[in-house]
Design an enzyme around this catalytic site. Sequence first.
Site, mmCIF file in Angstrom:
data_model
loop_
_atom_site.group_PDB
_atom_site.id
_atom_site.type_symbol
_atom_site.label_atom_id
_atom_site.label_comp_id
_atom_site.label_asym_id
_atom_site.label_seq_id
_atom_site.Cartn_x
_atom_site.Cartn_y
_atom_site.Cartn_z
ATOM 1 N N ARG A 383 0.724 -1.497 -0.003
ATOM 2 C CA ARG A 383 -0.116 0.057 0.117
ATOM 3 C C ARG A 383 0.318 1.598 -0.127
ATOM 4 N NH1 ARG A 383 -5.341 0.151 3.417
ATOM 5 N NH2 ARG A 383 -3.574 -0.303 5.082
ATOM 6 N N VAL A 505 -10.059 1.717 -3.203
ATOM 7 C CA VAL A 505 -9.491 0.700 -3.654
ATOM 8 C C VAL A 505 -8.355 0.454 -2.079
ATOM 9 C CG1 VAL A 505 -9.916 0.661 -5.638
ATOM 10 C CG2 VAL A 505 -7.823 1.532 -4.956
ATOM 11 N N GLU A 506 -7.774 -0.916 -1.986
ATOM 12 C CA GLU A 506 -7.607 -0.933 -0.691
ATOM 13 C C GLU A 506 -7.398 -0.572 0.022
ATOM 14 O OE1 GLU A 506 -2.946 -0.871 -2.266
ATOM 15 O OE2 GLU A 506 -3.312 -2.223 -4.459
ATOM 16 N N GLY A 507 -8.842 -0.985 0.969
ATOM 17 C CA GLY A 507 -8.687 -0.641 2.178
ATOM 18 C C GLY A 507 -9.837 1.152 1.800
#
Length: 816
Positions: A383, A505-507
């Site tokens: 991330r 996205v990605e959390g």
Amino acid sequence: MLTTVLLSLLWLAAFIAVALALAYRRVDLATSTIILGFSLLAYSLFGVIHWLWMLLLWVGFAGLVALNMPNFRRERISAPLLRIYREILPPISDTEREALEAGTVWWDGELFSGRPDWSKLTSLPAAKLTEEEQAFIDGPTEELCRIVDDWQITHELADMSPETWAFIKDHRFFAMIIPKDYGGLEFSPFAVASVLTKLASRSVVVASTVGVPNSLGPAELLLHYGTQEQRDRYLPGLASGEEIPCFALTGPRAGSDASAIPDTGIVCKGQFNGEEIIGIRLNWNKRYITLAPIATILGLAFKLYDPEHLIGDRDEYGITAALIPTDTEGVEIGRRHFPLNIPFQNGPTRGKDVFVPLDSIIGGPERAGQGWRMLVEQLAAGRSIVLPANASGGAKAAVYGSGAYTRIRKQFNLPISRFEGIGEVLARMAARTYIINAAVAVTCTAINRGEKPAVPSAILKYHCTELGRMIANDAMDVQGGKGIILGPKNYIGRGYQAIPIAITVEGANILTRSLIIYGQGAIRCHPFVLKEMEAATNENHEQGLIDFDTSLFGHIGYAFSNMARSFVMAMTHAKLSLTPQSGPVSRYYQHINRYSAAFALASDIAMLNLGGELKRRESLSARLGDVFSSMYLASMVLKQFEDQGRPDDDLPIVEWACRSLLYQAQEQLHSFLRNFPNRFLAAGLRILIFPRGRTYSAPADELSWKIVDLITYPTESRERLCAGIYSTTEPSNPLGLLQEALEATEAATPLENKLRDARRAGVIGSDDPLEMIEQAEQEGVLTADEAAQLKALDEQVMALIEVDDFAPEELRAGTA
Ligand SMILES: Cc1cc2nc3c(=O)[nH]c(=O)nc-3n(C[C@H](O)[C@H](O)[C@H](O)COP(=O)(O)OP(=O)(O)OC[C@H]3O[C@@H](n4cnc5c(N)ncnc54)[C@H](O)[C@@H]3O)c2cc1C
């Protein structure tokens, strides 16, 4: 009488000063006891003190001596406290435990200590590319940017052109993280970020498409957890681009709460290639999956069950990750979602009773049930790279373009950059871009050195995309209609549209801010909390008590020290605190020291008072997370400034960035205290943290005006800030053309001045720019060459100010 009172106050002050100094310096318990003993003795012998007060002090001192006796302390204090702690410790699910254990603690741990050891950060080398990586950026990446036509992608094809796809595969853009042995490029995290930064400055679709296979997905999972046979089977194809990967976790029922996926895999017997084998029958329904419509290898997360106990004695294994070739019978892919006019390949995938062999599980059957751990471990580093790098590319392009545009665009006979309103916006855009760049470069270097910084990754994901959103909004505003009218001439519209994707996205960001940054940080980065939890759950009770006792008393000492540090640094404006170097930015190091202690103290009191409830009080924990993030980002800015050789010219940007971040830390701490439910504790904390009130100010306007000059003129600072974007001068690249026009404007400034003076003197009378040039030539104010230069500049500027228009049928939507 007066002398007696004064003397007794003086003695008391001296005694308190000794105690404060010991706590401030974190002197160990035994040494502190000896020093306090002597101080108390001196106070008793020479000070003027009431006997009752004296008795109380000696009783307190006796308690302190007792704490130095390990057996007494363990049995009488730690053991009963451990029993209470075990009862109140909220149960931690396996999923939570895996998330908490993922990754490493790095500089984030120092910030949580209340007394950061700056050498941990300053000893990190500067971000650097190898010759090979630099050559890839100057060669294939530059070329890819040149051949990309973003309008064609986003409006005409709703996809990249076949040539672009072929170029990406041929040059192994999808294989940046794959080792060379398998045909990949094996680039460092900073190199991956640098490639993506450049691509993002040109086309969000291209950057997203390249980003995904180099992020969390089949290749990354295979490299860390795959069996040798799986790596040999899949990695060469993934490196060459013959295989297109995707990773499917999200579904209609489980988005942010991804651990709740309802998709199943049942271990059972079935037919595979004409043989009966033990395999998995899969059923899934996933959506939003990037690259799914064209994927050849589907990474799939599902919950594994073994009702017949064919692979072990458990009924349920939990989340498991497997690789499924998409030509397997029953796999449904191909349909597309349409994410906000940014048509990278993204769509749903479903599977009904798809039977696959057991070795489809990444890492083989022994990794059954470890899918969640794999994902969170890999997210711990990933991330920090892809989305922050994309944000960096977009931000740099926005600043580069806006700096030039606001200089060449005139209103009220002045470049719009000269208006304070625009200047204020440009300054914050530049400083925020610096923050993103610094966070990406420094954190990527830490990853390169073996860190997997889980909490900083969450900080980067959240803050780089949020800062990116603010910069995109600002770029839109300063460019007015030019930013709004879509078409080939618009260079910021698609970036602006794409921002919510990066946010989600990605959390998703609200979740990341509210739950992850502080939620994970409070346990992972705190020097004692995780140790206490581990000690409390240790099945060997004797060892558990010894460990608990050590952590507990370490924790108590740490809390007292943070009280002292917080108070002393607030009173002295941290002027006495140590910094790794002197110079114009040393005060920012000192303020980080101060907020580190204040934050650690507030954090401890919040955990002590609210316990598990703090997790649900998201608005409180998010504010603490903001303080933590502000310190992290400010320290990244300071490190980047050092790494770039402390260029004096960049100081206004660095100061603006640090000042705004530390101001934010102050304001969020204040809001935290204002909303803290226990008002008595909040008042006590306020005395220790803000005894002189909120004294830190946001950046001054003067600083902003200096930044405006740096980014609206062709300066080295402007180039340094926006380094690595696609700014080559060529007809289809607006950023290159804007830079060219900026340089031409700069070169023509003496001529513009002549025109202005002649007009003021009444030598020329027209208001029309072209007529003014002609009149000036006729009146001898300008030579013929000078007039031609100004006319050419006007043409160049007008071409950049132009927007597109279309015949109505050209704009008609497709059949979707
Ligand atoms: C373009 C695009 C590409 C994607 N690519 C992939 C992919 O390749 N693979 C994949 O598996 N997934 C992918 N995703 C899915 C993405 O990860 C999810 O969209 C994301 O996890 C959020 O889930 P959701 O959209 O269902 O929102 P929800 O979970 O419904 O969340 C809605 C809102 O609630 C907030 N929220 C939820 N829980 C909390 C909480 N406890 N506290 C505070 N706020 C909370 C969220 O922050 C969000 O703002 C993609 C999504 C998009 C849009």
